[in-house]
Scaffold this motif. Structure first.
Motif, PDB file in Angstrom:
ATOM      1  N   GLN A 247     -91.609 -31.310  -5.060  1.00  0.00           N
ATOM      2  CA  GLN A 247     -90.848 -32.150  -5.981  1.00  0.00           C
ATOM      3  C   GLN A 247     -89.633 -32.668  -5.235  1.00  0.00           C
ATOM      4  O   GLN A 247     -89.203 -32.078  -4.252  1.00  0.00           O
ATOM      5  CB  GLN A 247     -90.468 -31.409  -7.253  1.00  0.00           C
ATOM      6  N   VAL A 248     -89.114 -33.772  -5.705  1.00  0.00           N
ATOM      7  CA  VAL A 248     -87.889 -34.335  -5.160  1.00  0.00           C
ATOM      8  C   VAL A 248     -86.801 -34.060  -6.191  1.00  0.00           C
ATOM      9  O   VAL A 248     -86.968 -34.379  -7.373  1.00  0.00           O
ATOM     10  CB  VAL A 248     -88.035 -35.854  -4.914  1.00  0.00           C
ATOM     11  N   THR A 249     -85.698 -33.448  -5.749  1.00  0.00           N
ATOM     12  CA  THR A 249     -84.620 -33.055  -6.649  1.00  0.00           C
ATOM     13  C   THR A 249     -83.396 -33.929  -6.411  1.00  0.00           C
ATOM     14  O   THR A 249     -82.995 -34.146  -5.276  1.00  0.00           O
ATOM     15  CB  THR A 249     -84.264 -31.569  -6.446  1.00  0.00           C
ATOM     16  N   PHE A 250     -82.838 -34.426  -7.506  1.00  0.00           N
ATOM     17  CA  PHE A 250     -81.645 -35.258  -7.473  1.00  0.00           C
ATOM     18  C   PHE A 250     -80.491 -34.481  -8.102  1.00  0.00           C
ATOM     19  O   PHE A 250     -80.628 -33.962  -9.196  1.00  0.00           O
ATOM     20  CB  PHE A 250     -81.832 -36.515  -8.336  1.00  0.00           C
ATOM     21  N   ASP A 251     -79.351 -34.430  -7.437  1.00  0.00           N
ATOM     22  CA  ASP A 251     -78.118 -33.971  -8.060  1.00  0.00           C
ATOM     23  C   ASP A 251     -77.536 -35.174  -8.798  1.00  0.00           C
ATOM     24  O   ASP A 251     -77.531 -36.288  -8.260  1.00  0.00           O
ATOM     25  CB  ASP A 251     -77.117 -33.499  -7.011  1.00  0.00           C
ATOM     26  N   CYS A 252     -77.057 -34.957 -10.011  1.00  0.00           N
ATOM     27  CA  CYS A 252     -76.540 -36.084 -10.785  1.00  0.00           C
ATOM     28  C   CYS A 252     -75.621 -35.585 -11.892  1.00  0.00           C
ATOM     29  O   CYS A 252     -75.505 -34.386 -12.128  1.00  0.00           O
ATOM     30  CB  CYS A 252     -77.686 -36.919 -11.357  1.00  0.00           C
ATOM     31  N   ALA A 253     -74.989 -36.512 -12.579  1.00  0.00           N
ATOM     32  CA  ALA A 253     -74.097 -36.172 -13.689  1.00  0.00           C
ATOM     33  C   ALA A 253     -74.849 -36.135 -15.012  1.00  0.00           C
ATOM     34  O   ALA A 253     -74.547 -35.318 -15.870  1.00  0.00           O
ATOM     35  CB  ALA A 253     -72.948 -37.174 -13.760  1.00  0.00           C
TER      36      ALA A 253
ATOM     37  N   PHE B 137     -83.521 -32.205 -16.157  1.00  0.00           N
ATOM     38  CA  PHE B 137     -84.581 -33.013 -16.766  1.00  0.00           C
ATOM     39  C   PHE B 137     -85.557 -33.357 -15.658  1.00  0.00           C
ATOM     40  O   PHE B 137     -85.190 -33.333 -14.479  1.00  0.00           O
ATOM     41  CB  PHE B 137     -83.990 -34.290 -17.388  1.00  0.00           C
ATOM     42  N   ALA B 138     -86.783 -33.655 -16.019  1.00  0.00           N
ATOM     43  CA  ALA B 138     -87.802 -33.966 -15.011  1.00  0.00           C
ATOM     44  C   ALA B 138     -88.675 -35.113 -15.483  1.00  0.00           C
ATOM     45  O   ALA B 138     -88.723 -35.433 -16.675  1.00  0.00           O
ATOM     46  CB  ALA B 138     -88.659 -32.736 -14.730  1.00  0.00           C
ATOM     47  N   CYS B 139     -89.359 -35.716 -14.532  1.00  0.00           N
ATOM     48  CA  CYS B 139     -90.396 -36.690 -14.866  1.00  0.00           C
ATOM     49  C   CYS B 139     -91.534 -36.525 -13.864  1.00  0.00           C
ATOM     50  O   CYS B 139     -91.341 -36.016 -12.760  1.00  0.00           O
ATOM     51  CB  CYS B 139     -89.853 -38.108 -14.926  1.00  0.00           C
TER      52      CYS B 139
ATOM     53  N   GLY C 230    -100.823 -37.676 -11.662  1.00  0.00           N
ATOM     54  CA  GLY C 230    -100.814 -36.415 -10.939  1.00  0.00           C
ATOM     55  C   GLY C 230    -100.767 -36.564  -9.427  1.00  0.00           C
ATOM     56  O   GLY C 230    -100.812 -35.581  -8.702  1.00  0.00           O
ATOM     57  N   VAL C 231    -100.653 -37.781  -8.930  1.00  0.00           N
ATOM     58  CA  VAL C 231    -100.666 -38.024  -7.488  1.00  0.00           C
ATOM     59  C   VAL C 231     -99.276 -37.877  -6.873  1.00  0.00           C
ATOM     60  O   VAL C 231     -99.104 -37.209  -5.860  1.00  0.00           O
ATOM     61  CB  VAL C 231    -101.248 -39.425  -7.170  1.00  0.00           C
ATOM     62  N   GLY C 232     -98.281 -38.518  -7.475  1.00  0.00           N
ATOM     63  CA  GLY C 232     -96.928 -38.507  -6.914  1.00  0.00           C
ATOM     64  C   GLY C 232     -96.206 -37.205  -7.199  1.00  0.00           C
ATOM     65  O   GLY C 232     -96.594 -36.429  -8.074  1.00  0.00           O
ATOM     66  N   PRO C 233     -95.116 -36.967  -6.484  1.00  0.00           N
ATOM     67  CA  PRO C 233     -94.350 -35.731  -6.688  1.00  0.00           C
ATOM     68  C   PRO C 233     -93.597 -35.744  -8.013  1.00  0.00           C
ATOM     69  O   PRO C 233     -93.263 -36.799  -8.543  1.00  0.00           O
ATOM     70  CB  PRO C 233     -93.366 -35.717  -5.524  1.00  0.00           C
ATOM     71  N   ARG C 234     -93.339 -34.560  -8.515  1.00  0.00           N
ATOM     72  CA  ARG C 234     -92.477 -34.397  -9.684  1.00  0.00           C
ATOM     73  C   ARG C 234     -91.057 -34.717  -9.240  1.00  0.00           C
ATOM     74  O   ARG C 234     -90.639 -34.375  -8.132  1.00  0.00           O
ATOM     75  CB  ARG C 234     -92.575 -32.942 -10.164  1.00  0.00           C
ATOM     76  N   LEU C 235     -90.300 -35.386 -10.089  1.00  0.00           N
ATOM     77  CA  LEU C 235     -88.886 -35.643  -9.828  1.00  0.00           C
ATOM     78  C   LEU C 235     -88.078 -34.761 -10.757  1.00  0.00           C
ATOM     79  O   LEU C 235     -88.327 -34.725 -11.965  1.00  0.00           O
ATOM     80  CB  LEU C 235     -88.545 -37.123 -10.064  1.00  0.00           C
TER      81      LEU C 235
END
Length: 144
Positions: free
Chosen positions: A8-14, A57-59, A64-69
């Motif tokens: 998964q790709v993780t974003f830090d955010c507000a 939160f996630a998307c 099912g091909v791309g990574p979870r964000l």
């Protein structure tokens, strides 16, 4: 040696939900179902301690091909350029004016969602053109 099956790709955010929903629109991703035992994400959020509500939160790619964000709230704001960014592949296989037109069309679609156009990188001997953009919290990404 093991092999990676998923990442998964993780974003830090507000504002995790706001940023996640932006990326859902950009990529055609969806919000996954709430955890087992909860009818909605609101029900899940209400079950959390107050200090944890809205903290993540996630998307996911509906195919099912791309990574979870995954988006997680952090106390500090963005200060410098990201060290990792997403390339949104809208011009694959296109070159020259046709590629630029595809990039510009996608840019025009994303601007009303809150994206910001930063600058173009025009083709050179080694690379095709791309557009540097920012998401709704200023994280850079490229239309490639």
């Amino acid at each position: 040696m093991g092999s990676v099956k998923q990442f998964q790709v993780t974003f830090d955010c507000a504002e995790p939900e706001r940023v996640a929903r932006f990326w859902c629109e950009v990529l055609g991703y969806v919000v996954p179902p709430p955890p087992e035992g909860f009818a909605t994400w609101d029900d899940f959020e209400r079950a959390l301690p107050a200090e944890q509500r809205g903290s993540a939160f996630a998307c996911v790619d509906p195919t099912g091909v791309g990574p979870r964000l995954f988006f997680e709230r952090v106390p500090e704001g963005k200060v410098v350029k990201n060290r990792v960014h997403l390339d949104v592949r809208v011009g694959t296989g296109l070159v020259g004016e046709e590629r630029l037109a595809a990039l510009e069309a996608e840019c025009a679609r994303l601007l009303p969602l809150g994206a910001v156009r930063v600058r173009p990188f025009l083709a050179d001997e080694d690379n095709e053109s791309c557009l540097v953009m920012q998401d709704i919290e200023g994280n850079e990404f490229c239309l490639d």
